[in-house]
Design a protein around this motif. Structure first.
Motif, PDB file in Angstrom:
ATOM      1  N   SER A  14      -8.103  79.686  67.000  1.00  0.00           N
ATOM      2  CA  SER A  14      -7.575  79.982  65.670  1.00  0.00           C
ATOM      3  C   SER A  14      -8.582  80.750  64.826  1.00  0.00           C
ATOM      4  CB  SER A  14      -7.188  78.685  64.961  1.00  0.00           C
ATOM      5  OG  SER A  14      -6.133  78.028  65.633  1.00  0.00           O
ATOM      6  N   PRO A  42     -10.075  76.702  60.345  1.00  0.00           N
ATOM      7  CA  PRO A  42      -9.368  76.722  61.628  1.00  0.00           C
ATOM      8  C   PRO A  42      -9.704  75.474  62.446  1.00  0.00           C
ATOM      9  CG  PRO A  42     -11.242  78.212  61.696  1.00  0.00           C
ATOM     10  CD  PRO A  42     -11.145  77.728  60.295  1.00  0.00           C
ATOM     11  N   ASP A  99      -3.749  79.903  51.371  1.00  0.00           N
ATOM     12  CA  ASP A  99      -4.938  79.729  52.199  1.00  0.00           C
ATOM     13  C   ASP A  99      -6.157  80.054  51.338  1.00  0.00           C
ATOM     14  OD1 ASP A  99      -7.064  79.915  54.035  1.00  0.00           O
ATOM     15  OD2 ASP A  99      -5.688  80.464  55.651  1.00  0.00           O
ATOM     16  N   GLN A 153      -8.546  82.901  58.966  1.00  0.00           N
ATOM     17  CA  GLN A 153      -8.030  81.632  58.488  1.00  0.00           C
ATOM     18  C   GLN A 153      -9.122  80.745  57.893  1.00  0.00           C
ATOM     19  OE1 GLN A 153      -5.514  79.412  61.227  1.00  0.00           O
ATOM     20  NE2 GLN A 153      -6.265  77.466  60.418  1.00  0.00           N
ATOM     21  N   GLN A 190       1.542  85.941  55.252  1.00  0.00           N
ATOM     22  CA  GLN A 190       0.449  85.091  55.741  1.00  0.00           C
ATOM     23  C   GLN A 190       0.817  83.640  55.425  1.00  0.00           C
ATOM     24  OE1 GLN A 190      -2.895  86.684  53.636  1.00  0.00           O
ATOM     25  NE2 GLN A 190      -2.827  88.661  54.686  1.00  0.00           N
ATOM     26  N   VAL A 208       0.803  79.669  55.659  1.00  0.00           N
ATOM     27  CA  VAL A 208      -0.059  78.528  55.943  1.00  0.00           C
ATOM     28  C   VAL A 208       0.827  77.319  56.233  1.00  0.00           C
ATOM     29  CG1 VAL A 208      -1.906  77.030  55.110  1.00  0.00           C
ATOM     30  CG2 VAL A 208      -1.812  79.428  54.389  1.00  0.00           C
ATOM     31  N   GLU A 246      -2.789  75.857  59.976  1.00  0.00           N
ATOM     32  CA  GLU A 246      -2.510  77.031  60.804  1.00  0.00           C
ATOM     33  C   GLU A 246      -1.994  78.156  59.914  1.00  0.00           C
ATOM     34  OE1 GLU A 246       0.285  75.660  63.695  1.00  0.00           O
ATOM     35  OE2 GLU A 246      -1.252  74.831  65.024  1.00  0.00           O
ATOM     36  N   THR A 247      -2.673  79.300  59.973  1.00  0.00           N
ATOM     37  CA  THR A 247      -2.272  80.474  59.197  1.00  0.00           C
ATOM     38  C   THR A 247      -1.967  81.615  60.156  1.00  0.00           C
ATOM     39  OG1 THR A 247      -3.706  79.811  57.367  1.00  0.00           O
ATOM     40  CG2 THR A 247      -2.958  82.097  57.393  1.00  0.00           C
ATOM     41  N   SER A 248      -0.861  82.303  59.924  1.00  0.00           N
ATOM     42  CA  SER A 248      -0.493  83.425  60.785  1.00  0.00           C
ATOM     43  C   SER A 248       0.463  84.347  60.035  1.00  0.00           C
ATOM     44  CB  SER A 248       0.174  82.923  62.072  1.00  0.00           C
ATOM     45  OG  SER A 248       1.359  82.198  61.765  1.00  0.00           O
ATOM     46  N   ILE A 302      -5.906  87.764  60.710  1.00  0.00           N
ATOM     47  CA  ILE A 302      -4.728  87.722  59.846  1.00  0.00           C
ATOM     48  C   ILE A 302      -4.535  89.113  59.253  1.00  0.00           C
ATOM     49  CG2 ILE A 302      -3.593  86.541  57.954  1.00  0.00           C
ATOM     50  CD1 ILE A 302      -4.385  84.750  60.326  1.00  0.00           C
TER      51      ILE A 302
END
Length: 845
Positions: free
Chosen positions: A626, A621, A220, A618, A666, A668, A680-682, A631
Motif C-alpha cells: 500500500s 498505509p 486522507d 497514502q 481519491q 479513503v 486504504e486509499t485509492s 495515488i
C-alpha cells in the motif's frame, strides 16, 4: 438631538496639502470647472458612457487628483468647485467598472455626491437630512447616512485577483463581510459554512478539518496528501490542513468561490477556494478594546490598534491581539471533576504598510496563534460489532457499554486525558506597483505550524473493554511560497492577468496508535515542490458581453520517506517496513467564461472550468504494498450557468446551476479487521455532481434587511467498486447534504432621546443542513440533519461610542453531531457545542 458624527467611525487623520486643481485642470483635455448647461433629459451618448466599463487604477490619496485621473481615463467632463474638494482624501479604486461605480467608491468617505448633467458630471455637497439620523425619513436612493445604514451596498470582491462588483463576476461566489461577521457574531469557518450554499465543514480534530464544497472534499490526512478546497489569507496559500486556523480574527471579507478554480488559485482548488481578506492598515487612528463574558466561564479580550506612524502618512500600522478562554461543557464520568471540550486560544495579527509613492506600495504581515484544548470526548452512537468485556463475561456493543456507565453527549466515559496543542505562525511581504495601464504584485510568504494531539478514539475506559484504541498525532509543517502577478488593462475592451507561482512544503508527521499492550507507529516525511504558470484574458464583445479565457500549467513533485512499526498491534499497521517514493505530475487546467448584461442590474453568465487535486501517497498505509502505490490526481470538469440580479437597491438575487464530472476520486476506506481495521486509499471512483444554489438579500427599508440561501446537491458515484468487491454505484458521496439553507433578519434603528439614546441592532439567523453520509455504504454512519438558531442584540452609545452586545448560539440547546466516523464497524461522534450565550463591551481608547 443626536450628533450624527458620534455614531460613525472616526474619520481618518488628514494631512494638510495644497490644492492646485485649477492649474491641473488647465492641462487636461476636459474641464473640471465651469457652469454646466444640462438638458432636460440625458442624451444617448451620456447613457452609453455611464454604462461602459473602464480600466481604472487610481491610487489612494488626494480626492482632487483622483477626480482628475478619472476624467482622463473615462474622457468625461467633471464640474466641481475647488472649495468642495478642499483637502479631502479618497480610497484607491482599481478594476474594470462603470464611471458611476468608480465615483461611488471615490466619494464614499466624503460629504459629496454626483449627478449627470447631459454629458458632464457635476460634483456637489450632499444635502443635510431634515433631522439628523432620522432613518425612517430616509429614502433608499439618498446618501445622507453612514454606510451601515444603507439598505444595500455594492459588494466589491477580489475573487479574480482584481477588484470587481460582485454582480459582474461570472462565477458562483458567496461573500461575507465584516459587518455580517459582527452582526451575527460569526467566529469560525464552520459557522461560515452554514451561511454558504454547498459548503460543509467538519473536524475530526482541531488540526484535521474536513472541508467539502459542492460534494468535493478530502479525508486522507497523510503527509503526502492534500485538501480539495484551498484557503488563501491575504493572497497567501495555506496548504496543510493542520495549519488551517478555522477561527476568524480581524477579517474584512470572506469570499467563497464555489466549483473548480484551477486557473487563478492553482492545484487543490478542485472543489473551490476560500479567499480571506483581513483589515488593512490605514491612516485612520483607532484604538479599541473589547471584553466579553459568557457561560461555561467564557472570557475573552481583544485589542486593536490602527493608524499612521508618521505625519506624511507614508507609514501605516495595524495590530490586533486576541485571547479567549472557555471551560469545558462536557463532564467526564470516569475521571470525576474533569471537564472536556475546553479551549484556550491566543492570537496576534499585525501589518506594517509603506506607501513609497503613488505607484509603489509595500506591506509586511505577521500572524501567530496558539491553541490549547483538553479532551474532546468521543461518543459511541451506533453499535454493530460487539466488543469483548474486560472481565471476560461476554461482549457488548460500544453503545451498551456507554449506557451502562451513564453516558450521554454531555457526559463522556473516556479514561485518557487527551489534549490538543497547536502553534501556527507566518509572515509575508507584498510589493505592489501600478501605472496607468499595468499592475505588478509580488507575494512572498513563509508559514510554520506545530501540531500535537492525543485522543481516546473509542471513548470507552479500559476497565470496561480491552478493545480500545488511543491516537497521538505529532506534525511539523513548513511552507515557502512566491508569486509574481502582472495585470494589464490598457485597452478599454481587454484586460489580462498572468503570473508565475512557486511553492515548497515540508511535512513531518507521526501517528501512534495505542492498543492494549501494543502500539503501532507510522512516520512520514514529505517534500512537495510546485511550479505553475497561469494567465487569463477577458475581452469585451460589444457593449454588454464579455468572454474570458484562462489556463494554468502546473507541475507538482512529491518525495516521501516513511517508516512503519507494527509493535504487536492487531490492526492499522500490519507489518514493519520502510519505503522511499517519489513522483511528479503535470497538468493543464483551462477555463472559459461568458457573461452578458441583459440590463444594468441583470446579468447572465456561463462557464466551463477544469480543476485538479494533487496526487500523492497514502497516509498510514498498512503494509509495504500500500505504501508503494501512487495515488493519481483527481480531476473535475464543471459546466455552470447563473444569473445575478439587483433591483431598486432593495433586492439582490444570485442563482447558479452546475454539473460536474468528477474523475479518479481519491477514496479513503477503513476496512474492518477484528474490531479495528486498516486505512486504504485509492483512485477507486468517478462521480457526477449537480445542483442549484440560490442567494438572496432583501432590504425593504433602511431598518430591515432579510437574507437567505439555499442549496440542492445531488452527488452520486457513477462508478465505485470497493476493495472488498462491493459496488457502490449510485451511492451519495460523503459530507454532501442534499439540502441546506440559511435565513436571517437584521434590524437597526436609532433611539434619539432618553438614557438609551444610540444605535440599536438586532440579528437572528437559522441554519439547516440535511443528513449526510460518511461512508460509501449509505446504510451506515449517517450524520443526522441539524437546525441551529442564533441571535445577537447590540447597542452603541451616542456620546462615548461604547458598544454593548448580547449574543446567543444554538439557542434551542439542540444536541447535534459535528463530526461522525466509523471505527471497527461502529460509529463514534464528536458533538457540537450546546447553547452558549454571552455579553461583550467594546470601547474606544
Amino acid at each position: 438631538m443626536l450628533d450624527k458624527k458620534a455614531l460613525n467611525t472616526a474619520r481618518p487623520y488628514r494631512r494638510h496639502t495644497s490644492l492646485w486643481l485649477s492649474a491641473l485642470a488647465a492641462i487636461l483635455p476636459c474641464p473640471l470647472y465651469g457652469q454646466a448647461s444640462p438638458p432636460d433629459t440625458l442624451s444617448v451618448d451620456q447613457t452609453e458612457t455611464s454604462l461602459s466599463n473602464y480600466p481604472f487604477h487610481i491610487p489612494a490619496g488626494s480626492l482632487a487628483n483622483a477626480l482628475i485621473e478619472l476624467a482622463r481615463i473615462a474622457k468625461v467632463n467633471i464640474a466641481v468647485p475647488s472649495e468642495l474638494v478642499g483637502e479631502q482624501q479618497s480610497p484607491a479604486v482599481s478594476g474594470r467598472m462603470t464611471i458611476d461605480e468608480a465615483l461611488a467608491q471615490l466619494l464614499a468617505n466624503s460629504d459629496l455626491q454626483f449627478d449627470w448633467q447631459g454629458s458632464q458630471l457635476r460634483i456637489s455637497k450632499r444635502p443635510a437630512p431634515p433631522r439628523q439620523l432620522q432613518m425612517t425619513r430616509r429614502e433608499p436612493d439618498q446618501q445622507t447616512l453612514p454606510d451601515d445604514f444603507r439598505p444595500m451596498e455594492e459588494v466589491i470582491v477580489t475573487a479574480q485577483r482584481y477588484r470587481q462588483n460582485l454582480q459582474q463576476v461570472p462565477i458562483a461566489l458567496s461573500v461575507i463581510d465584516d459587518m455580517q461577521i459582527d452582526r451575527a457574531e460569526l467566529r469560525d469557518l464552520q459557522e461560515i459554512s452554514y451561511r454558504t450554499p454547498g459548503l460543509s465543514v467538519s473536524s475530526y480534530s482541531l488540526g484535521q478539518p474536513s472541508i467539502h464544497l459542492r460534494g468535493i472534499g478530502s479525508n486522507d490526512d497523510g503527509a503526502a496528501m492534500d485538501s480539495s478546497v484551498v484557503l488563501f489569507v491575504d493572497d497567501v496559500y495555506i496548504g496543510r490542513i493542520s495549519s488551517i486556523d478555522l477561527d476568524i480574527l480581524d477579517v474584512d471579507q470572506i469570499e467563497v468561490l464555489r466549483g473548480p478554480q484551477g486557473t487563478l488559485y492553482g492545484k487543490n482548488s478542485i472543489g473551490g477556494a476560500i479567499n480571506v481578506r483581513t483589515h488593512q492598515a490605514s491612516a485612520d487612528h483607532q484604538a479599541r478594546f473589547t471584553l466579553g463574558l459568557g457561560n461555561y466561564n467564557a472570557r475573552y479580550a481583544n485589542l486593536s490598534l490602527n493608524g499612521a506612524l508618521d505625519e506624511d502618512e507614508q507609514w501605516l500600522g495595524r495590530a490586533v491581539i486576541d485571547h479567549r478562554y472557555r471551560e469545558g461543557w462536557q463532564e467526564n464520568l470516569v475521571r470525576p471533576g474533569e471537564k472536556q471540550m475546553g479551549k484556550i486560544k491566543s492570537r496576534l495579527r499585525a501589518q506594517l504598510l509603506h506607501r513609497i509613492d503613488e505607484q509603489w506600495q509595500m506591506d509586511w504581515n505577521l500572524d501567530a496563534s496558539r491553541d490549547n484544548l483538553n479532551s474532546t470526548g468521543r461518543i459511541p452512537v451506533a453499535g454493530r460489532v460487539p466488543l469483548a468485556r474486560r472481565d471476560e463475561t461476554g461482549s457488548a456493543l460500544p453503545t451498551d457499554f456507554f449506557s451502562e456507565l451513564g453516558g450521554d453527549y454531555k457526559h463522556a466515559t473516556n479514561d485518557l486525558p487527551g489534549y490538543t496543542d497547536r502553534t501556527i505562525w507566518g509572515g509575508s511581504q507584498r510589493i505592489h506597483w501600478q501605472s496607468d495601464d499595468w499592475q505588478f504584485s509580488s507575494i512572498s510568504a513563509y508559514r510554520h505550524s506545530q501540531f500535537d494531539w492525543l485522543e481516546d478514539s473509542s471513548g470507552l475506559p479500559a476497565s470496561s473493554t480491552a478493545q480500545t484504541v488511543d491516537l497521538n498525532v505529532r506534525e511539523s509543517y513548513r511552507e515557502y511560497s512566491q508569486e509574481f502577478r502582472l495585470q494589464w488593462q490598457a485597452h478599454e475592451r481587454l484586460q489580462l492577468i498572468s503570473g508565475i507561482y512557486f511553492l515548497r512544503e515540508l511535512t513531518r508527521r507521526q501517528e501512534t496508535f495505542f492498543f492494549t499492550g501494543a502500539s503501532a507507529v507510522s512516520q512520514q516525511f514529505n517534500t512537495t515542490q510546485n511550479l505553475a504558470l497561469f494567465g487569463e484574458l477577458e475581452w469585451q464583445l460589444g457593449e454588454r458581453s464579455h468572454i474570458g479565457l484562462g489556463a494554468r500549467y502546473n507541475r507538482d513533485k512529491k518525495t516521501l520517506r516513511q517508516t512503519a512499526i507494527n509493535g504487536g498491534a492487531p490492526a492499522i499497521i500490519l507489518e514493519n517496513f520502510q519505503s522511499h517514493q517519489s513522483n511528479s505530475w503535470q497538468d493543464f487546467s483551462p477555463r472559459l467564461t461568458w457573461r452578458h448584461q441583459l440590463q444594468d442590474d441583470l446579468m447572465v453568465y456561463g462557464s466551463v472550468t477544469e480543476g485538479i487535486k494533487s496526487g500523492g501517497f497514502q497516509g498510514v498505509p498498512g503494509n509495504l504494498q500500500s505504501a508503494r502505490e501512487i495515488i493519481q490526481p483527481e480531476s473535475a470538469l464543471q459546466f455552470e450557468m447563473g444569473l445575478k440580479a439587483q433591483w431598486q437597491n432593495r433586492w439582490r438575487l444570485n442563482l447558479a446551476s452546475f454539473v460536474t464530472r468528477y474523475r479518479d476520486l481519491q477514496v479513503v476506506q477503513f476496512r474492518t479487521i477484528d474490531n479495528f481495521g486498516v486505512f486504504e486509499t485509492s483512485n477507486a471512483a468517478s462521480a457526477k455532481l449537480s445542483g442549484i444554489e440560490l442567494e438572496m438579500v432583501y432590504s425593504p427599508s433602511p431598518q430591515w434587511t432579510f437574507s437567505g440561501s439555499y442549496a440542492y446537491l445531488k452527488a452520486r458515484y457513477d462508478s465505485f467498486r470497493a476493495a472488498d468487491g462491493r459496488d457502490y454505484k449510485g451511492s451519495t458521496l460523503r459530507q454532501s447534504p442534499e439540502h441546506s439553507a440559511h435565513v436571517s433578519a437584521d434590524y437597526q434603528t436609532v433611539i434619539e432621546d432618553g438614557p438609551l439614546a444610540g444605535k440599536l441592532q438586532w440579528h437572528v439567523g437559522m441554519q439547516y443542513q440535511d443528513e449526510s453520509y460518511r461512508e460509501p455504504d449509505n446504510q451506515i454512519t449517517v450524520q443526522p440533519a441539524v437546525t441551529l438558531l442564533d441571535s445577537k442584540l447590540s447597542w452603541q452609545m451616542v456620546n462615548q461610542n461604547w458598544k454593548l452586545s448580547l449574543w446567543g448560539k444554538n439557542l434551542t440547546d439542540r444536541a447535534y453531531i459535528a463530526h461522525l466516523y466509523i471505527l471497527g464497524g461502529n460509529d463514534y461522534a464528536l458533538f457540537g457545542t450546546p447553547r452558549t450565550f454571552g455579553l461583550s463591551v467594546e470601547v474606544p481608547l
